[in-house]
Structures are given as structure tokens and as C-alpha cells.
Enzyme design. Structure first.
Site, PDB file in Angstrom:
ATOM      1  N   HIS A  95      98.834  80.389 -78.286  1.00 22.34           N
ATOM      2  CA  HIS A  95     100.231  80.324 -77.874  1.00 22.34           C
ATOM      3  C   HIS A  95     100.379  80.345 -76.351  1.00 22.34           C
ATOM      4  O   HIS A  95     101.501  80.350 -75.846  1.00 22.34           O
ATOM      5  CB  HIS A  95     101.017  81.492 -78.477  1.00 22.34           C
ATOM      6  CG  HIS A  95     101.142  81.423 -79.960  1.00 22.34           C
ATOM      7  ND1 HIS A  95     102.038  80.601 -80.597  1.00 22.34           N
ATOM      8  CD2 HIS A  95     100.452  82.058 -80.941  1.00 22.34           C
ATOM      9  CE1 HIS A  95     101.923  80.741 -81.905  1.00 22.34           C
ATOM     10  NE2 HIS A  95     100.964  81.619 -82.144  1.00 22.34           N
ATOM     11  N   GLU A  96      99.246  80.378 -75.670  1.00 16.39           N
ATOM     12  CA  GLU A  96      99.307  80.376 -74.206  1.00 16.39           C
ATOM     13  C   GLU A  96      98.338  79.332 -73.638  1.00 16.39           C
ATOM     14  O   GLU A  96      98.623  78.149 -73.691  1.00 16.39           O
ATOM     15  CB  GLU A  96      99.054  81.786 -73.667  1.00 16.39           C
ATOM     16  CG  GLU A  96     100.138  82.767 -74.142  1.00 16.39           C
ATOM     17  CD  GLU A  96      99.988  84.140 -73.573  1.00 16.39           C
ATOM     18  OE1 GLU A  96      99.961  84.281 -72.332  1.00 16.39           O
ATOM     19  OE2 GLU A  96      99.912  85.117 -74.363  1.00 16.39           O
ATOM     20  N   MET A  97      97.172  79.750 -73.165  1.00 20.69           N
ATOM     21  CA  MET A  97      96.281  78.803 -72.489  1.00 20.69           C
ATOM     22  C   MET A  97      95.267  78.161 -73.427  1.00 20.69           C
ATOM     23  O   MET A  97      94.640  77.163 -73.074  1.00 20.69           O
ATOM     24  CB  MET A  97      95.597  79.500 -71.307  1.00 20.69           C
ATOM     25  CG  MET A  97      96.606  80.112 -70.344  1.00 20.69           C
ATOM     26  SD  MET A  97      95.900  80.960 -68.918  1.00 20.69           S
ATOM     27  CE  MET A  97      95.622  79.568 -67.832  1.00 20.69           C
ATOM     28  N   THR A 119      99.788  75.638 -73.518  1.00 24.23           N
ATOM     29  CA  THR A 119      99.045  74.426 -73.196  1.00 24.23           C
ATOM     30  C   THR A 119      99.215  73.343 -74.254  1.00 24.23           C
ATOM     31  O   THR A 119      99.090  72.159 -73.963  1.00 24.23           O
ATOM     32  CB  THR A 119      97.547  74.750 -73.015  1.00 24.23           C
ATOM     33  OG1 THR A 119      96.867  73.588 -72.526  1.00 24.23           O
ATOM     34  CG2 THR A 119      96.908  75.186 -74.326  1.00 24.23           C
TER      35      THR A 119
END
Length: 349
Positions: free
Chosen positions: A152-154, A110
Site C-alpha cells: 500500500h506504499e512503496m 507505487t
């Protein structure tokens, strides 16, 4: 004398009653129960079990799930509100039209950074014994916390997510219909996990073969499967998911990481979780279901083709150098593992 006659009459009445009951049960059985059909009478496509004894088992043709929860979970799976910046969803990395992954080495987060490992397919995750490459989550419900909270993601958190969902009247209404306490962290995870369990891909050509249709795969594909077994691939890639049911060291007979170079923390695999030296470079064995659609391969996304993936596995896991013909035959077998989602072959999406 009267007592004897009474006893005799009681025994006669008792025997008559038993006869009537047995006869009634027989009539009822004939009316409400039909003999189970012989396996040979069931169309191969409808058989739910393997009749050819192999280390691989077919995926069930049907799994009973709450369809309303599946529908809610699907909406949440595609919901960008689950990310901090409202710009990505679970489906951003797990695209159902491209094998349940995004076909990238590392996925975008994100915040514009990248994930630390390659995104595995979301299809058939309900059959995995653990989740993530390092196996740190035992259930799908537990796994959901990982990507939602990871920077590192959402990059989000549950208070933020729940607040966003509660501002949407449609979510409020749907959750109230399915859950007594409406929108909560656990209920959101339950709906998402239920949807993920619905992402199974039965009826691959190899599954049809296992259920008795010996013509479902070609002779060359059968030769490829024999090589797959005889060379030892089957020791890690078996069961219903052709993997996903054990841990294994990457580089058993040759040092993959020394040859690749640029060692990262993610390369330590399960040791990052257990802190045990024996778990260094140990990973959950990935499923080979639909593998022709899920490149690039391995936790580092370093291999873009099935040809290279088979070559690498043979060298580092089996200590073998395969001929081009052998590699081609094994790949022909692997392509028989492509299944169907909602009645449509994944290869046609």
C-alpha cells in the site's frame, strides 16, 4: 637527629610542592576556563532549556548528528529507486514544504492504490516514543521497513533496493566513505534514520516563551494555552513533542466510530498489533507540533480544519462542547507551535 632533620626537610618540600600545584591549577583555570554566563545574559533565541515550568518542553536548538550521514539520508529520502516501480520516494508522502506530509486523506502508493491511514508528519519523529499510528515500531530504523515493504506504499523489498543502489556509482562511493561494509540494509536504514532525526523544528514562538521570552506569544494565545490545560488537552498532548509519547483511545467519552460509520480494520488501531480487546481503537497520540500545516487530521484524515479537529477532540475525548470563542483561542495557541526548519519558519515554505 639527622633522621629528624631529613623528615623536617621532606615535610617542607611536600608543602611547597602542594602550594605550587594548587597555584598552577588556579592559573590554568583562569586561562582555559571562563565562568558560565548567567541565564539572563544568554539571548532568548539561544537558550536551550525551559525556564518557565510547563508540561510542554522546548525542542533543542541543536542536535549533534553525523552530517555526512544526514546528507546521504536526505538523498535516499528523495530516491524513487526505493519504490518498486521507481515512481515515488519517502518525500512523495512526506513533503518538507507542506509540513512534512502531503495534505491528502490517504497517500498514493507505487501501484496507484492508497495507504490505509492518513500520513502523519515526518517532522520531529525523532522525539516520538513509538512510530506509526498503532505504535508497532519502537525505533526509526525499525519503522523504515514498513513503508518500503508495504504493497500500500512503496511495494519494494530489501534485495531489490540494495541491488538498485549498488548499480549507482555515486551511492557506492558515498556508502564506502561512511560504512565499512558499504551498501547494506542496515546501513541504508541508518542513513535514512539519521536524516529523519535531523528533521526537528525548534524555535517556535511557544518555545521562545518557554525559554523566557514572555512577549513571544500574545495574551489571547496565552488564554488559549490556559484553556488547553484547564480542559484537559494537556493530559495527552505534552512533553517535547506536545504528544507522541503515549497511547490513548479515540473516543473516550463518546463513540466517534459509531457516529462516523464505515468501520475499517485500521480503526482498531493498536489492537491489530497486540490482539488485546482493551487496545481496540487505541492509537499513538499525535504530535501537535506544526499542526496548523498538517491537515487533514486523525488517523482517518476525516477532518480538514483545525476548528473541526478541536471540536471533535473536545466532544469525543473530553465530553465538552466548546464555544466558538474558546475554539478560536485554542487554535491561536496551537499556531504558536509552528517551528523552524534549518532556520526558516515552516509557515513560510
Amino acid at each position: 637527629m639527622k633522621l629528624f632533620e631529613a623528615t623536617k626537610k621532606f615535610k617542607r618540600f611536600y608543602l611547597i610542592a602542594i602550594v605550587i600545584i594548587v597555584a598552577g591549577l588556579a592559573i590554568a583555570r583562569s586561562q582555559f576556563f571562563t565562568p558560565a554566563p548567567k541565564l539572563s545574559e544568554i539571548p532568548v533565541q539561544q537558550r536551550a532549556i525551559s525556564i518557565i515550568k510547563e508540561p510542554i518542553q522546548p525542542i533543542p536548538l541543536h542536535i549533534d548528528l553525523n552530517l555526512n550521514k544526514v546528507a546521504l539520508g536526505e538523498k535516499l529520502f528523495n530516491e524513487t529507486k526505493l519504490s518498486h516501480n521507481n515512481n515515488i520516494s519517502c518525500a512523495s508522502c512526506h513533503n518538507l514544504k507542506t509540513g512534512g506530509t502531503d495534505n491528502l486523506v490517504y497517500s498514493f502508493s507505487t501501484s496507484g492504490t492508497f495507504t490505509l491511514v492518513n500520513t502523519p508528519t515526518i517532522f520531529n519523529v525523532g522525539f516520538n516514543f513509538r512510530q506509526f499510528w498503532d505504535g508497532r515500531s519502537e525505533t526509526l530504523e525499525e519503522q523504515i521497513d514498513g513503508p518500503l515493504n508495504s504493497s500500500h506504499e512503496m511495494g519494494s523489498n530489501w534485495p531489490e533496493i540494495i541491488s538498485k543502489l549498488k548499480q549507482d556509482p555515486n551511492y557506492v562511493s558515498t556508502f564506502k566513505q561512511l560504512y565499512q561494509d558499504s551498501i547494506t540494509r542496515e546501513n541504508t536504514k541508518d542513513a535514512l534514520a539519521t536524516f529523519m532525526r535531523s528533521l526537528y523544528t525548534p524555535n517556535s514562538r511557544f518555545d521562545k516563551y518557554l525559554r523566557g521570552d514572555t512577549n513571544a506569544i500574545t495574551n489571547e494565545e496565552k488564554k488559549g494555552y490556559s484553556l488547553f490545560k484547564n480542559y484537559g488537552c494537556i493530559s495527552c498532548h505534552q512533553g517535547i513533542n506536545v504528544g507522541g509519547n503515549m497511547f490513548q483511545k479515540f473516543g473516550i467519552l463518546n463513540d466517534y466510530f459509531a457516529n462516523r460509520g464505515n468501520i475499517t480494520k485500521s480503526d482498531s488501531g493498536r489492537a491489530n498489533i497486540t490482539q488485546e480487546p482493551s487496545d481496540d481503537r487505541v492509537f499513538k497520540v499525535p504530535s501537535l507540533r506544526n499542526v496548523e500545516l498538517t491537515a487533514p487530521y486523525f488517523h482517518d484524515g476525516s477532518t480538514k480544519s483545525l476548528e473541526n479537529a478541536v471540536t471533535v477532540m473536545a466532544k469525543y475525548q473530553l465530553g465538552r462542547t466548546l464555544s466558538k470563542e474558546e475554539i478560536a483561542l485554542i487554535i491561536k495557541f496551537l499556531k504558536t507551535l509552528t517551528g523552524e526548519y534549518q532556520g526558516k519558519s515552516l509557515s513560510s515554505y
